[in-house]
Design a protein around this motif. Structure first.
Motif, PDB file in Angstrom:
ATOM      1  N   VAL A  19      -8.040   2.874   0.458  1.00  0.00           N
ATOM      2  CA  VAL A  19      -7.493   2.044  -0.573  1.00  0.00           C
ATOM      3  C   VAL A  19      -8.009   1.026  -0.682  1.00  0.00           C
ATOM      4  CG1 VAL A  19      -5.217   1.157  -1.486  1.00  0.00           C
ATOM      5  CG2 VAL A  19      -5.058   3.255  -0.130  1.00  0.00           C
ATOM      6  N   PRO A  20      -8.831   0.446  -1.847  1.00  0.00           N
ATOM      7  CA  PRO A  20      -9.339  -0.732  -2.249  1.00  0.00           C
ATOM      8  C   PRO A  20      -8.416  -1.875  -2.455  1.00  0.00           C
ATOM      9  CG  PRO A  20     -10.642   0.874  -3.145  1.00  0.00           C
ATOM     10  CD  PRO A  20      -9.252   1.647  -2.825  1.00  0.00           C
ATOM     11  N   PRO A  21      -8.523  -2.973  -2.416  1.00  0.00           N
ATOM     12  CA  PRO A  21      -7.631  -4.126  -2.798  1.00  0.00           C
ATOM     13  C   PRO A  21      -7.064  -4.067  -4.143  1.00  0.00           C
ATOM     14  CG  PRO A  21      -9.473  -5.145  -1.574  1.00  0.00           C
ATOM     15  CD  PRO A  21     -10.033  -3.595  -1.727  1.00  0.00           C
ATOM     16  N   ALA A  22      -7.995  -3.825  -5.175  1.00  0.00           N
ATOM     17  CA  ALA A  22      -7.288  -3.572  -6.523  1.00  0.00           C
ATOM     18  C   ALA A  22      -6.340  -2.610  -6.488  1.00  0.00           C
ATOM     19  CB  ALA A  22      -8.660  -3.475  -7.532  1.00  0.00           C
ATOM     20  N   THR A  23      -6.768  -1.406  -5.919  1.00  0.00           N
ATOM     21  CA  THR A  23      -5.495  -0.207  -5.897  1.00  0.00           C
ATOM     22  C   THR A  23      -4.340  -0.875  -5.009  1.00  0.00           C
ATOM     23  OG1 THR A  23      -7.182   1.493  -5.952  1.00  0.00           O
ATOM     24  CG2 THR A  23      -4.898   2.112  -5.111  1.00  0.00           C
ATOM     25  N   LEU A  24      -4.446  -1.354  -4.039  1.00  0.00           N
ATOM     26  CA  LEU A  24      -3.324  -2.032  -3.309  1.00  0.00           C
ATOM     27  C   LEU A  24      -2.506  -3.101  -4.214  1.00  0.00           C
ATOM     28  CD1 LEU A  24      -1.663  -2.188  -0.653  1.00  0.00           C
ATOM     29  CD2 LEU A  24      -3.119  -3.899   0.176  1.00  0.00           C
TER      30      LEU A  24
ATOM     31  N   ASP B 238      -4.905  -3.208  10.862  1.00  0.00           N
ATOM     32  CA  ASP B 238      -6.222  -3.785  11.052  1.00  0.00           C
ATOM     33  C   ASP B 238      -7.117  -4.427   9.939  1.00  0.00           C
ATOM     34  OD1 ASP B 238      -6.672  -1.375   9.881  1.00  0.00           O
ATOM     35  OD2 ASP B 238      -8.168  -0.563  11.430  1.00  0.00           O
ATOM     36  N   GLY B 239      -5.954  -4.253   8.900  1.00  0.00           N
ATOM     37  CA  GLY B 239      -6.536  -4.899   7.432  1.00  0.00           C
ATOM     38  C   GLY B 239      -6.989  -3.671   6.828  1.00  0.00           C
ATOM     39  N   ARG B 240      -7.140  -2.416   7.180  1.00  0.00           N
ATOM     40  CA  ARG B 240      -7.627  -1.241   6.305  1.00  0.00           C
ATOM     41  C   ARG B 240      -6.215  -0.727   5.701  1.00  0.00           C
ATOM     42  NH1 ARG B 240     -10.984  -1.385  10.917  1.00  0.00           N
ATOM     43  NH2 ARG B 240     -13.236  -1.577  10.513  1.00  0.00           N
ATOM     44  N   TRP B 241      -6.557  -0.354   4.504  1.00  0.00           N
ATOM     45  CA  TRP B 241      -5.167   0.422   3.909  1.00  0.00           C
ATOM     46  C   TRP B 241      -5.875   1.817   3.511  1.00  0.00           C
ATOM     47  CZ3 TRP B 241      -0.296  -1.402   3.182  1.00  0.00           C
ATOM     48  CH2 TRP B 241      -0.168  -2.763   3.444  1.00  0.00           C
ATOM     49  N   TRP B 242      -4.705   2.708   3.632  1.00  0.00           N
ATOM     50  CA  TRP B 242      -4.995   4.241   3.206  1.00  0.00           C
ATOM     51  C   TRP B 242      -4.045   4.778   2.568  1.00  0.00           C
ATOM     52  CZ3 TRP B 242      -9.556   5.868   5.634  1.00  0.00           C
ATOM     53  CH2 TRP B 242      -9.823   4.889   6.753  1.00  0.00           C
TER      54      TRP B 242
END
Length: 418
Positions: free
Chosen positions: A252-257, A233-237
């Motif tokens: 998990v924010p985009p920069a961490t990903l 769903d676009g959310r990262w954990w």
């Protein structure tokens, strides 16, 4: 001179009968003084080993418990010269004071292996917080000894806990500017070899992950590659296991990903993996084999980045950032994340769940906004206008006598303070 002999404190095997016996819910309940104990331990060390095996503890918790019980068992043998059966309340209070300032022969600043003759149980004096944790371990093993029938009476019941000061506000955190220096330092490191490139991308990922997820050091180091995932769903954990073996999942924010994917590419891996991937999340840069690094190695890697960042901040005249970076540890990044979000309007309950705090009062310690607003309101009110400037002006115009006379008159006034 005390002798620090090795003591086997490794957890008992899963099938060991004492693990099951000590875990019985009725053990120690309604037990008469003549009943048989529910342990086969015949020495204090065996009982301590059984105690370590009794709880479902994380490897980090087991290591900390082993450290504290080794200290206590060594003290019982070398200083008190008593067994658990012979200890009194006075003995336990004496130990509580002993660890405040251990004698020089008990101390080594170098962490030698426990089977090395140079090993010493302490690296220096213990703070009140560390003493409190030490006594929790001591009282725990003696309560277990009583519970299983190894002891008929437990003197630790009458020993008060160490009172450790509790800060009402968290002060050990990095400002956004200090974190920016650290990120620039991590990115500027040379990558002339494969190992150096791997280390640079790994340390950059660690820096961003700690600063953006608020995870504890051991939570990230003990995780796996598959712990970072999306459910479509676009959310990262990020799945972690915290204190007390409690699982938690962190946004998990985009920069961490993005940093995670760059890090994987540096190790020759695909940018993303499956949720079931059990490869260690934090890898050694010294080998192409996928070997997990220790908590200590991860901490030292980030401290090296902080020192580079501190030097850069100092060269730019930013003494405040340089000072905090020179003191910083990876845990400061957790404090930074929670502080910044708490003061940006994120609900404390949301941060409590993210941080894994049992008590929301712990989370509230990260809220600095009220203090800062109070500071600015006082200084901006104008209520102290002219206090410093008026005195200086009077002295410069030769009216110092009038100022001093007025001060004397004020001193003669009755005290009207409430």
């Amino acid at each position: 001179m005390p002798v620090f002999l090795p003591i086997d404190l490794d957890p008992l095997p899963e099938a060991h009968p004492d693990r099951a016996a000590a875990s019985r819910p009725d053990a120690g309940i309604f037990r008469g003084v003549h009943d048989e104990p529910v342990t086969s331990a015949t020495s204090d060390a065996e009982l301590a080993r059984e105690y370590i095996s009794h709880g479902e503890l994380s490897p980090k918790s087991i290591a900390n418990l082993q450290k504290e019980l080794y200290r206590f068992l060594s003290w019982c043998r070398e200083e008190a010269k008593k067994t658990f059966q012979q200890l009194t309340v006075a003995d336990l209070n004496a130990y509580k004071e002993f660890i405040r300032q251990p004698p020089p022969e008990w101390v080594s600043t170098t962490k030698w292996p426990r089977n090395d003759p140079r090993y010493r149980p302490f690296t220096g004096p213990l703070s009140d917080t560390s003493r409190r944790q030490a006594m929790i371990a001591v009282k725990g093993v003696l309560a277990f000894a009583e519970h299983t029938g190894y002891l008929r009476r437990n003197p630790a019941r009458l020993v008060r806990n160490v009172r450790a000061p509790h800060a009402s506000r968290i002060t050990r955190y990095l400002t956004p500017q200090a974190i920016a220096y650290a990120l620039a330092a991590a990115e500027a490191r040379p990558g002339e070899s494969e190992a150096a490139a791997r280390q640079r991308e790994r340390d950059r990922f660690l820096l961003i992950a700690f600063a953006q997820t608020g995870a504890r050091l051991n939570e990230i180091v003990s995780a796996h590659m598959g712990s970072i995932y999306s459910e479509g769903d676009g959310r990262w954990w990020l799945d972690v296991v915290g204190k007390g073996n409690k699982p938690r999942r962190l946004p998990v924010p985009p920069a961490t990903l993005a940093a995670y994917r760059d890090y994987r590419r540096a190790y020759g891996l695909l940018p993303q993996t499956s949720r079931g991937d059990r490869t260690p999340l934090v890898l050694s840069s010294r080998t192409k084999e996928f070997v997990r690094i220790t908590d200590e190695a991860a901490a030292e890697a980030l401290k090296a980045v902080f020192q580079l960042a501190a030097d850069e901040a100092a060269s730019q005249g930013d003494g405040d950032s340089a000072s905090m970076l020179r003191q910083a540890s990876p845990h400061w990044l957790r404090h930074s994340m929670l502080t910044n979000h708490a003061n940006s309007g994120v609900q404390l309950k949301t941060l409590q769940d993210t941080a894994g705090h049992a008590n929301i009062a712990t989370t509230a310690a990260y809220l600095h906004k009220t203090d800062k607003e109070r500071h600015d309101e006082i200084l901006g009110s104008g209520g102290d206008k002219g206090i410093g400037a008026g005195t200086v002006s009077a002295r410069q115009t030769g009216e110092s006598g009038a100022v001093e006379e007025q001060a004397g008159d004020d001193d003669a006034l009755p005290d009207e303070s409430p």
